[in-house]
Write a protein that holds these residues in place. Structure first.
Motif, mmCIF file in Angstrom:
data_model
loop_
_atom_site.group_PDB
_atom_site.id
_atom_site.type_symbol
_atom_site.label_atom_id
_atom_site.label_comp_id
_atom_site.label_asym_id
_atom_site.label_seq_id
_atom_site.Cartn_x
_atom_site.Cartn_y
_atom_site.Cartn_z
ATOM 1 N N LYS A 134 -5.480 6.612 8.025
ATOM 2 C CA LYS A 134 -5.110 5.824 6.935
ATOM 3 C C LYS A 134 -5.102 7.429 5.738
ATOM 4 C CE LYS A 134 -8.541 3.688 5.027
ATOM 5 N NZ LYS A 134 -10.157 2.660 4.731
ATOM 6 N N ALA A 176 -5.282 0.179 11.632
ATOM 7 C CA ALA A 176 -4.845 -0.684 10.426
ATOM 8 C C ALA A 176 -5.783 -2.481 10.507
ATOM 9 C CB ALA A 176 -3.602 -0.813 9.746
ATOM 10 N N GLU A 179 -9.326 -2.559 9.236
ATOM 11 C CA GLU A 179 -9.237 -3.015 8.218
ATOM 12 C C GLU A 179 -9.421 -3.238 7.351
ATOM 13 O OE1 GLU A 179 -11.372 0.488 6.953
ATOM 14 O OE2 GLU A 179 -12.013 0.463 8.419
ATOM 15 N N ASP A 181 -6.674 -4.496 6.684
ATOM 16 C CA ASP A 181 -5.193 -4.078 6.507
ATOM 17 C C ASP A 181 -3.819 -4.195 7.468
ATOM 18 O OD1 ASP A 181 -2.804 -2.827 5.552
ATOM 19 O OD2 ASP A 181 -3.188 -1.012 5.520
ATOM 20 N N HIS A 184 0.785 -2.801 6.987
ATOM 21 C CA HIS A 184 -0.106 -0.826 8.311
ATOM 22 C C HIS A 184 0.911 -1.825 9.134
ATOM 23 C CE1 HIS A 184 -0.531 0.820 3.920
ATOM 24 N NE2 HIS A 184 1.166 1.741 4.720
ATOM 25 N N ARG A 279 3.856 -4.268 0.208
ATOM 26 C CA ARG A 279 2.952 -3.966 0.239
ATOM 27 C C ARG A 279 1.933 -4.870 -0.749
ATOM 28 N NH1 ARG A 279 2.802 2.683 -2.113
ATOM 29 N NH2 ARG A 279 0.425 2.555 -2.105
#
Length: 466
Positions: A134, A176, A179, A181, A184, A279
């Motif tokens: 991260k 990622a 998590e 995410d 990413h 993003r």
């Protein structure tokens, strides 16, 4: 005083062994891993030497026995007609071969395994690996670095070059993904796939990368690409059961999407809109501003404003202690007034403060606004320690010096805090004060409201007035 944000690449603070430490939050603790790994390499080399010596003895014995048995097997009776040969055959089988067995069974790895077991208690955890991943992603976003640049190790201002392998990129993407995410995840799985397609050897297979990537782009709403990647996965591994089920599901959704498509829009146009992932919107309103400031994209003072900036000697309102040895003061910003003080601490004082702070370093905490309990937070990635004047004379000396410079009293001040930032270390909007180290890149103290960025110089103390 204005809020400031520190966006750091790396700062250093000594060596410290720490069981169960969050290594990624402190470069000071991570340096310990360097020495641990060096010790393991030395231990491994010693094990290899012992194994090579053992194998050399075994190979020598095998060559000797091969020559001997070739001769004896060619004429067994004639060979045994010599009584010495008969004796030596019995002796070899009764004594020498059992001795060779003992040699083969010797566990040369015992010392290395014992050392590895001892060192393992100091190894990083899954949390550290995730935190380190991260941190790289944070630097990636803050400095607008694409995965290929990071993978090649071409980071601005760094002294050494280090590359990321396919397996490393896959590990980044998987961290990622775990998590949640997906932004990413796509970036790093695409980088892993790119390096695999270029022919790089890896333990990670293309099918593994495609498995993560296809499902991740689906989560981002890109059905066309999810179908394309899943088909590619199945071409590599036709027996992949989950991929087969996913493909049927994706194709059904895609067909439903075609049926709902406006008559004036083609499927090619829709597919062109996909494959580009933004993003996610950040919870911190100042994020874009302070990241741009960390990149050095802040407000540039006009020549007229620059003429208002001066250097001078600061004597703290004629404080007796500073009359003989005033501090160098430099204006960094005109309004509000921001100044930098030079040579506030000597190198010896800095090293001493680092030394006494090492044993007290602990993950920096914040107070939970709901519960009032101190807790760790993702927006404060560092370790800190608090020093009292009784800890060492240098603490009291520095406290007095700060008092003389600022005109404030230490009687109602907090203890002297030493903070050590880790990989991609940061502390979002907060009040900052001084620096005891230079950094190779990054490290600015930025003022989002002003568009100003102050870059660190060792040793310095920065102050502002509203």
């Amino acid at each position: 005083m204005r809020l400031r944000v520190s966006a750091l690449l790396v700062t250093w603070l000594g060596v410290l062994s720490c069981v169960g430490a969050e290594f990624f939050t402190s470069i000071g603790h991570m340096t310990d891993l360097i020495y641990a790994e060096k010790d393991l390499v030395q231990s491994l080399k010693e094990y290899i030497l012992v194994e090579e010596a053992k194998l050399s003895k075994i190979k020598s014995w095998a060559s000797k026995m091969e020559a001997l048995t070739s001769k004896s097997a060619a004429d067994p009776e004639g060979y045994l007609a010599h009584p010495v040969n008969a004796y030596k055959l019995v002796k070899r089988l009764n004594t020498d071969w059992p001795a060779l067995e003992d040699l083969v069974l010797q566990d040369a790895a015992a010392g290395f395994i014992a050392n590895l077991s001892v060192q393992r208690q100091f190894f990083p955890t899954d949390e550290d690996e995730t935190g380190a991943a991260k941190a790289l992603m944070r630097l990636q976003d803050t400095y607008k670095l694409d995965p290929d640049t990071i993978s090649r190790g071409e980071l601005p201002g760094t002294k050494y070059q280090a590359v990321l392998s396919v397996d490393d990129c896959f590990g980044m993407g998987r961290s990622a993904y775990n998590e949640g995410d997906y932004y990413h995840t796509v970036l790093w799985m695409e980088q892993a796939l790119k390096q695999l397609d270029a022919g790089e050897e890896a333990t990670t297979a293309k099918a593994q990368v495609l498995d993560y990537l296809s499902y991740t782009v689906f989560q981002l709403g890109d059905l066309h690409r999810a179908v394309e990647l899943t088909r590619r996965l199945l071409s590599l591994d036709p027996s992949h059961e989950r991929a087969g089920g996913n493909l049927r599901y994706f194709e059904r959704l895609l067909e439903e999407e075609r049926e709902k498509m406006p008559s004036n829009q083609t499927e090619a146009e829709l597919a062109t809109q996909e494959g580009i992932y933004e993003r996610p919107v950040d919870y911190l309103p100042e994020r874009d501003v302070y990241e741009s400031l960390c990149r050095g994209e802040g407000v540039k003072l006009t020549p007229r404003r620059q003429k208002r900036l001066f250097c001078r000697y600061h004597h703290g309102n004629r404080a007796p202690q500073l009359l003989i040895a005033p501090f160098k003061e430099e204006d960094e910003w005109d309004s509000p007034h921001i100044v930098r003080y030079y040579d506030v601490m000597s190198d010896e004082e800095i090293e001493r403060i680092k030394e006494i702070a090492k044993p007290k370093l602990a993950r920096a905490t914040v107070r939970d606004p709901k519960t009032g309990v101190l807790t760790v937070a993702s927006y404060r990635v560092s370790k800190s320690s608090w020093l009292e004047e009784d800890d060492d004379p240098v603490v009291a000396r520095v406290n007095r010096r700060m008092q003389h410079i600022t005109g404030l009293t230490v009687k109602t001040a907090e203890l002297l805090q030493v903070a050590n930032y880790g990989m991609g270390g940061q502390y979002e909007p907060h009040f900052d004060f001084s620096r005891m180290s230079d950094v190779e890149a990054g490290g600015a103290t930025v003022f989002p409201d002003l568009g100003a960025a102050i870059w660190p110089k060792k040793p310095m103390l920065s102050s502002s007035s509203a």
